[in-house]
Write an enzyme that holds these catalytic residues in place. Sequence first.
Site, short mmCIF file in Angstrom:
data_model
loop_
_atom_site.label_atom_id
_atom_site.label_comp_id
_atom_site.label_asym_id
_atom_site.label_seq_id
_atom_site.Cartn_x
_atom_site.Cartn_y
_atom_site.Cartn_z
N GLU A 140 0.83 -1.21 0.00
CA GLU A 140 0.00 0.00 0.00
C GLU A 140 0.86 1.26 0.00
O GLU A 140 0.54 2.24 -0.68
CB GLU A 140 -0.94 -0.02 1.21
CG GLU A 140 -1.91 -1.20 1.24
CD GLU A 140 -2.76 -1.29 -0.02
OE1 GLU A 140 -3.07 -0.24 -0.61
OE2 GLU A 140 -3.13 -2.42 -0.40
N HIS A 143 1.97 2.11 -3.50
CA HIS A 143 1.04 2.89 -4.32
C HIS A 143 1.27 4.39 -4.12
O HIS A 143 1.23 5.17 -5.08
CB HIS A 143 -0.41 2.56 -3.92
CG HIS A 143 -0.93 1.28 -4.50
ND1 HIS A 143 -0.95 1.02 -5.86
CD2 HIS A 143 -1.47 0.19 -3.89
CE1 HIS A 143 -1.48 -0.18 -6.07
NE2 HIS A 143 -1.80 -0.71 -4.90
N GLU A 202 -0.87 -2.35 -9.59
CA GLU A 202 -0.80 -3.42 -8.60
C GLU A 202 0.53 -4.15 -8.67
O GLU A 202 1.15 -4.44 -7.64
CB GLU A 202 -1.96 -4.39 -8.80
CG GLU A 202 -3.33 -3.82 -8.46
CD GLU A 202 -3.45 -3.43 -7.01
OE1 GLU A 202 -2.87 -4.12 -6.15
OE2 GLU A 202 -4.11 -2.42 -6.72
#
Length: 281
Positions: A140, A143, A202
């Site tokens: 995360e 990202h 991703e």
Amino acid sequence: MPSKPHPSASLARRPRAFLSALALTACVGALSGCDESPTGRKQVTLVPDAQMTALGEQSFEQLLKSQPLSDNPRLRRYVGCVAQALVDALPQPHGEWSIAVFDDPTPNAFALPGGKIGVHTGMLQVARTPDQLAAVIGHEIGHVLAEHANERLTQELAVQGGLMLVDLFAEEPGSFEHEAFRQALGLGAQYGLLLPYSRTHEREADRIGRDLMAKAGFDPRASVQLWQNMAAAGGGQPLAFLSTHPSHDNRMEELAAEMDQAVALYEEARAAGQKPGCRPP
């Protein structure tokens, strides 16, 4: 019978909208490839960093007000320990990051621009070890480091600019043909541009997170085990072409690639004293 107005007449009535849409579309095309993500991938991020930070902070505040937080202090300390170890491994200056544990049984986690991290309690049922939890949170954070939210928002703005041009050039706005063409363009943009980029995001976040957890002293090989757990917990998946996430098998295969390099980073970090003492509750 009166003649149909020429398309240029419609444009003349809306010059500012036309110029705005054209400028946005041209800008995205012209700047494509000017920026690079941490992995060297070409990308376009047009939204100012300050605005992305403000959006992230606003979203996080809304979640804190609307979603219940865990009242388990040991669980909060554990998640905070793993997340802080990852943040400490970021290049300086990385600023202050906020970490929240939400009392939600769904296995989910997120990170927002502005240094905001959220983890659902349900994720602890899938990420069963500190290393596996580090893989989740590192992904995360990846990202955010790669500015994926900015890139996605830029893409959405480009799509809206293209749809605006369809409206401006339409001889009969609101007609069946116009609406059908507009929907086709929107669908093509979604599946031809937005979803492939999401799958790319991703995969990229997987790579960034794997290396970040290794630098923080977490075993990167746990990232593969994490997705084995995800596969066991998730059951069936949508077709890969229509999914914004790679399949579990593809994900594990790509994470395993270059794993030797990630393990070398891990061993180097451990030798330097990076040994997070995060204990599950």
